[in-house]
Scaffold this motif. Structure first.
Motif, PDB file in Angstrom:
ATOM      1  N   MET A   1      43.853  83.486  47.144  1.00 17.28           N
ATOM      2  CA  MET A   1      42.833  83.753  46.133  1.00 17.28           C
ATOM      3  C   MET A   1      43.292  84.727  45.056  1.00 17.28           C
ATOM      4  N   GLY A   2      44.482  85.285  45.203  1.00 11.89           N
ATOM      5  CA  GLY A   2      45.008  86.177  44.171  1.00 11.89           C
ATOM      6  C   GLY A   2      44.165  87.432  44.021  1.00 11.89           C
ATOM      7  N   GLN A   3      43.875  87.811  42.781  1.00 17.12           N
ATOM      8  CA  GLN A   3      43.114  89.033  42.521  1.00 17.12           C
ATOM      9  C   GLN A   3      41.722  88.958  43.134  1.00 17.12           C
TER      10      GLN A   3
ATOM     11  N   SER B   1      44.695  81.069  39.972  1.00 17.27           N
ATOM     12  CA  SER B   1      44.562  82.491  39.630  1.00 17.27           C
ATOM     13  C   SER B   1      44.883  82.738  38.157  1.00 17.27           C
ATOM     14  N   GLN B   2      45.879  82.035  37.623  1.00 17.61           N
ATOM     15  CA  GLN B   2      46.227  82.195  36.208  1.00 17.61           C
ATOM     16  C   GLN B   2      45.122  81.665  35.300  1.00 17.61           C
ATOM     17  N   ILE B   3      44.502  80.571  35.691  1.00 16.49           N
ATOM     18  CA  ILE B   3      43.401  80.004  34.898  1.00 16.49           C
ATOM     19  C   ILE B   3      42.227  80.979  34.858  1.00 16.49           C
ATOM     20  N   ARG B   4      41.900  81.560  36.018  1.00 18.29           N
ATOM     21  CA  ARG B   4      40.804  82.538  36.088  1.00 18.29           C
ATOM     22  C   ARG B   4      41.066  83.692  35.130  1.00 18.29           C
ATOM     23  N   GLN B   5      42.283  84.211  35.161  1.00 17.00           N
ATOM     24  CA  GLN B   5      42.623  85.360  34.330  1.00 17.00           C
ATOM     25  C   GLN B   5      42.630  85.005  32.846  1.00 17.00           C
ATOM     26  N   SER B   6      43.127  83.804  32.503  1.00 20.16           N
ATOM     27  CA  SER B   6      43.183  83.421  31.083  1.00 20.16           C
ATOM     28  C   SER B   6      41.786  83.268  30.496  1.00 20.16           C
ATOM     29  N   PHE B   7      40.851  82.740  31.289  1.00 20.19           N
ATOM     30  CA  PHE B   7      39.470  82.602  30.827  1.00 20.19           C
ATOM     31  C   PHE B   7      38.886  83.965  30.462  1.00 20.19           C
ATOM     32  N   LEU B   8      39.050  84.927  31.366  1.00 21.32           N
ATOM     33  CA  LEU B   8      38.501  86.264  31.120  1.00 21.32           C
ATOM     34  C   LEU B   8      39.163  86.911  29.900  1.00 21.32           C
ATOM     35  N   GLU B   9      40.462  86.722  29.770  1.00 22.18           N
ATOM     36  CA  GLU B   9      41.178  87.318  28.634  1.00 22.18           C
ATOM     37  C   GLU B   9      40.756  86.672  27.309  1.00 22.18           C
ATOM     38  N   PHE B  10      40.503  85.348  27.313  1.00 20.48           N
ATOM     39  CA  PHE B  10      40.060  84.678  26.084  1.00 20.48           C
ATOM     40  C   PHE B  10      38.750  85.279  25.599  1.00 20.48           C
TER      41      PHE B  10
END
Length: 874
Positions: free
Chosen positions: A341-343, A5-14
């Protein structure tokens, strides 16, 4: 360690930090795209942007797209659970440029995200790249600007036999956007077998593709030619599960946090201690695809997407059975999945009850079909010849009862019977060919009318407008003018005609110029323009002509009444049946409205009446219908429901009927609900497993329907010599009388059959102490034949009775054998052999069996055959 879930979010934020708009994942059911069975890549929802058919208020986007590959061209189902990286469901992280940046920025963005300590921080020396063989530009960027050593850049040419068929040339289907790509691979280390891409050992697990940048430059046509896209674009994909495995320092996707959570929960449910069991992986993968497919509106069925879903569920349940599951278990995994699955699991939490109910019902139904299939298999095994079960029977078990071939093989192995696997494979191939021939998913995406610009729609405010002809198409080709009698598609710069969309049919009417009159029979949308389809009745029409466009206002009004009634219907269904109701399709025409929706069981008469009462109450309240354009997020916060088949941009149109109904909709509607007049259901039924359909009429059509029903009641009353008030009582009396007469008739038939049996007993011949009766009868019903055989068996002691009866060019055969003789004469075998003589088939128990045939002229031959058979056996 970063979680998935953290990887998914970091990609979008990048990528948001690089000026990209974060776009939510689209549905797994592609919107308005007949070329796809399921959404299988991040770029699917942006397809029209790449083709230049659609424009949005951003040129850079990023998303984490839910994808399924379990049917059609992209089908990984059989590999799932047995390899490290095959899944039916996965998430594709993507960044996209629509005519904005191209190769240089795309490559540098990817490299920065992967290697920068601020983001993922992967060791640069562990990354390899590939480029398309002739793409020198991409090669130079990697080598000269990024600094990748030449020995870690691999050119991949057309390695699949034909031009552009390459691991480094990407296309979504046989037609559509495509282009060369560059891929980034991660080297897991020399402790794992495998070689770099392009080498003989490339299929090993050492070098794993983690990033793929597609440079969208072309639009492939049906003839294979490459048409340049209006603006070169970028489509990047990175599998979330793969990059999570790299960052969590595991080699298999099934070892990442999400899968390990699921695997442990499955093992706990089924009391399994071996966490490396492949069946646990299969189930963990399949609960993801099944849950998200159901959340996106797919329901198990026997065709299309529903059939693929059913196959995945049954494959999971079968693996549960292999692990010892004794009752329904699959549905119990949904809460664990939603949390893991988080968010991305929020949609599962919102629809958890519906997903669980659908999965449980399908799992229980499969248990029942397994039972029925085993009965059929037992019957088939009793008749096998040469110690081999035919491929046709094995396939029927698979296709009709969902029996996996390995399950059939297990049962056969216990009885030392082989399976004709070659025959099974032939049947499977033939079915695939039939499915391919009848599929709607092979449509050429380019076979549409393409016109630059857009048509301004004025039909919300008026049914008349002055306009200019900006395009003409005859036989699919652009022309400058059309002549009287010619069929064509007319494109206007603005129009009051509604183009078919969201279930509402297109408008009809006339387009008139000074010396021309064009009858519009239908209106369709082609990208951003409206096409008026019809015939030029008189004169000549040219591109550039000024015209007057006038919609058939009366037809539009009835369509509008039905569309607004559909919104009331949707809300009333949810109020009475529950929030699980979701639209699965609709048709709004001038005659009626049709509405398909998710509902696991039939709707009762009382529920239908309540739904109808609610709708008509809202019509009588004469609610003001308001429309407002707002941004999508505001509409969602307002509680607006999206309708099936619609594609929504950043700005959406919200149609509101007080708080009772709030929906996103681009269709035309009444100004107040009172204009609908009256709502009346005319039918309700199932169209697929878990999907019901209702049809209804409104306004004048509803009144006409009620008048027709009243006439039927009056005519029925006259025929029965009753008034409408006592019609039901009169029909009940007639039914009771009919049942009494039928019972008396059956008693007479049984009596006659008994008498006939007594006469036939006198005609029995003796063969080695056994009474044998072989007789031809005329016009005796099958039920009476059974009675006669039972009576004769009781009268004669040890006996074999064979009757052949003819009725209306058909033959009925029956064989009865007393229990003490079944080891010598099997009734099922004998009747089956006789049936072949009369062009039929049949079978049954060893002591009683029946068959039918279509060749009564051969009955005497069949009876003679039976006489000789019995004599030989006794």
């Amino acid at each position: 360690m970063k979680t998935t879930s953290q990887i998914r979010q970091s990609f979008l934020e990048f990528f948001q930090s690089k000026g990209h708009t974060i776009v939510p994942s689209s549905s797994l059911v592609p919107e308005n795209d007949p070329t796809l069975l399921f959404t299988n890549a991040g770029m699917n929802q942006f397809k029209d942007l790449f083709l230049g058919l659609e424009k949005r208020n951003y040129t850079r986007a990023t998303s984490s797209q839910r994808c399924v590959r379990a049917g059609g061209k992209h089908n990984d189902l059989e590999n799932v659970g047995y390899t490290a990286r095959h899944h039916t469901f996965f998430e594709m992280l993507g960044n996209f440029s629509f005519g904005d940046y191209f190769k240089q920025d795309a490559i540098k963005f990817g490299w920065e995200y992967l290697t920068s300590p601020e983001w993922l921080g992967l060791p640069k020396e562990k990354l390899w790249v590939t480029v398309y063989e002739t793409d020198d530009e991409a090669y130079d960027i990697w080598h000269k600007e990024v600094g990748i050593p030449a020995e870690r850049i691999i050119r991949i040419g057309d390695n699949k036999g034909v031009p552009y068929a390459s691991d480094n040339f990407w296309q979504m289907g046989d037609t559509g956007p495509c282009g060369p790509c560059t891929e980034i691979f991660y080297d897991h280390g020399d402790h794992i077998w495998g070689g770099p891409p392009g080498s003989p050992e490339e299929d090993g697990d050492r070098y794993i593709e983690i990033w793929n940048i597609v440079f969208m430059q072309f639009n492939r046509q049906a003839d294979g030619s490459m048409e340049k896209l209006p603006k070169p674009s970028v489509d990047t994909g990175m599998g979330l599960e793969r990059i999570s495995a790299v960052l969590q320092h595991v080699n298999s996707n099934y070892e990442i946090d999400i899968f390990q959570t699921l695997i442990k929960e499955i093992a706990k449910l089924l009391n399994v201690t071996d966490l490396d069991n492949k069946s646990l992986r299969v189930i963990a993968d399949h609960i993801r695809s099944c849950s998200y497919l159901i959340a996106d509106g797919v329901v198990p069925s026997n065709e299309g997407r529903g059939y693929v879903l059913r196959r995945i569920i049954r494959r999971a349940v079968r693996h549960g059975n292999l692990l010892g599951a004794k009752s329904a278990f699959f549905y119990q995994l949904v809460p664990t999945l939603a949390k893991a699955m988080g968010q991305a699991g929020e949609v599962l939490t919102q629809k958890q009850a519906h997903i669980e109910k659908t999965l449980k019902a399908e799992e229980e139904q499969f248990a029942r079909t397994l039972d029925r299939g085993l009965v059929l298999l037992d019957e088939a095994l009793a008749k096998v010849e040469n110690n081999q079960l035919s491929g046709e029977v094995a396939f029927k078990l698979y296709d009709t009862y969902g029996f996996p071939l390995d399950l059939t093989a297990d049962v056969c192995r216990e009885r030392n019977i082989l399976i004709d696997e070659e025959g099974f494979n032939r049947e499977m191939t033939a079915q695939r060919e039939r499915a391919k021939a009848s599929s709607n998913f092979g449509v050429d995406y380019n076979n549409v009318i393409k016109v630059e610009g857009s048509t301004e729609f004025k039909g919300y405010e008026t049914t008349q407008a002055e306009a200019t002809v900006v395009g003409l198409f005859s036989n699919g080709k652009a022309v400058e003018r059309i002549h009287s009698g010619e069929s064509a598609v007319v494109i206007l710069d603005c129009t009051p005609f509604y183009g078919e969309s969201g279930g509402q049919v297109g408008d009809s009417g006339y387009i008139s110029a000074e010396l021309a009159k064009f009858r519009t029979n239908d209106t369709q949308k082609y990208g951003q323009v409206f096409g008026h389809i019809g015939v030029l009745e008189s004169g000549e029409l040219n591109v550039g002509d000024k015209v007057f466009a006038e919609v058939d206002a009366q037809r539009r009004q009835t369509i509008t009444q039905n569309h607004s009634a559909t919104h009331l219907l949707h809300s009333a269904l949810r109020q009475v049946l529950g929030d699980h109701v979701a639209q699965k399709g609709s048709l709004v025409s001038e005659q009626s409205l049709r509405f398909d929706f998710s509902q696991p069981e039939a709707i009762s008469k009382a529920q239908l009446e309540e739904i109808e009462r609610i709708i008509n109450r809202k019509i009588r309240e004469n609610i003001v219908v308001t429309t407002e354009v707002m941004d999508l997020e505001t509409a969602k916060q307002k509680g607006a429901m999206a309708l099936f088949g619609e594609k929504y941009g950043d700005k959406v149109r919200v149609v509101e009927m007080t708080e009772f109904s709030i929906e996103l909709c681009g269709g035309t509607h009444v100004k107040q609900t009172g204009e609908i007049g009256l709502f009346k259901f005319i039918s309700e039924g199932a169209v697929a497993a878990g999907v019901r359909r209702v049809e209804a009429v409104t306004g004048e059509n509803a009144i006409n329907w009620l008048h027709q029903q009243q006439q039927v009641v009056q005519q029925s009353a006259e025929l029965l010599k009753a008034d409408s008030g006592s019609l039901v009582e009169k029909i009940t009396q007639l039914q009771d009388k009919t049942k009494r007469i039928e019972k008396e008739l059956q008693q007479l038939k049984d009596k006659l059959a008994s008498q006939a049996g007594s006469e036939l007993a006198k005609q029995a011949t003796q063969i080695n102490g056994v009474s044998v009766v072989v007789q031809k009868l005329e016009g005796v019903e099958p039920k009476a034949l059974r009675t006669m055989v039972d009576d004769l068996k009781n009268q004669l002691g040890e006996a074999v009775i064979v009757f052949g009866a003819t009725a209306e060019d058909k033959v009925n055969l029956i064989v009865g054998v007393t229990q003490t003789l079944t080891t010598k004469i099997n009734a099922g075998e004998l009747v089956g052999a006789m049936a072949q003589k009369v062009g039929g088939k049949g079978g049954g128990r060893a002591d009683m069996a029946m068959a039918g045939g279509s060749e009564p002229q051969n009955l005497e031959t069949a009876l003679q055959f039976a006489q000789e058979w019995i004599q030989a056996k006794l």
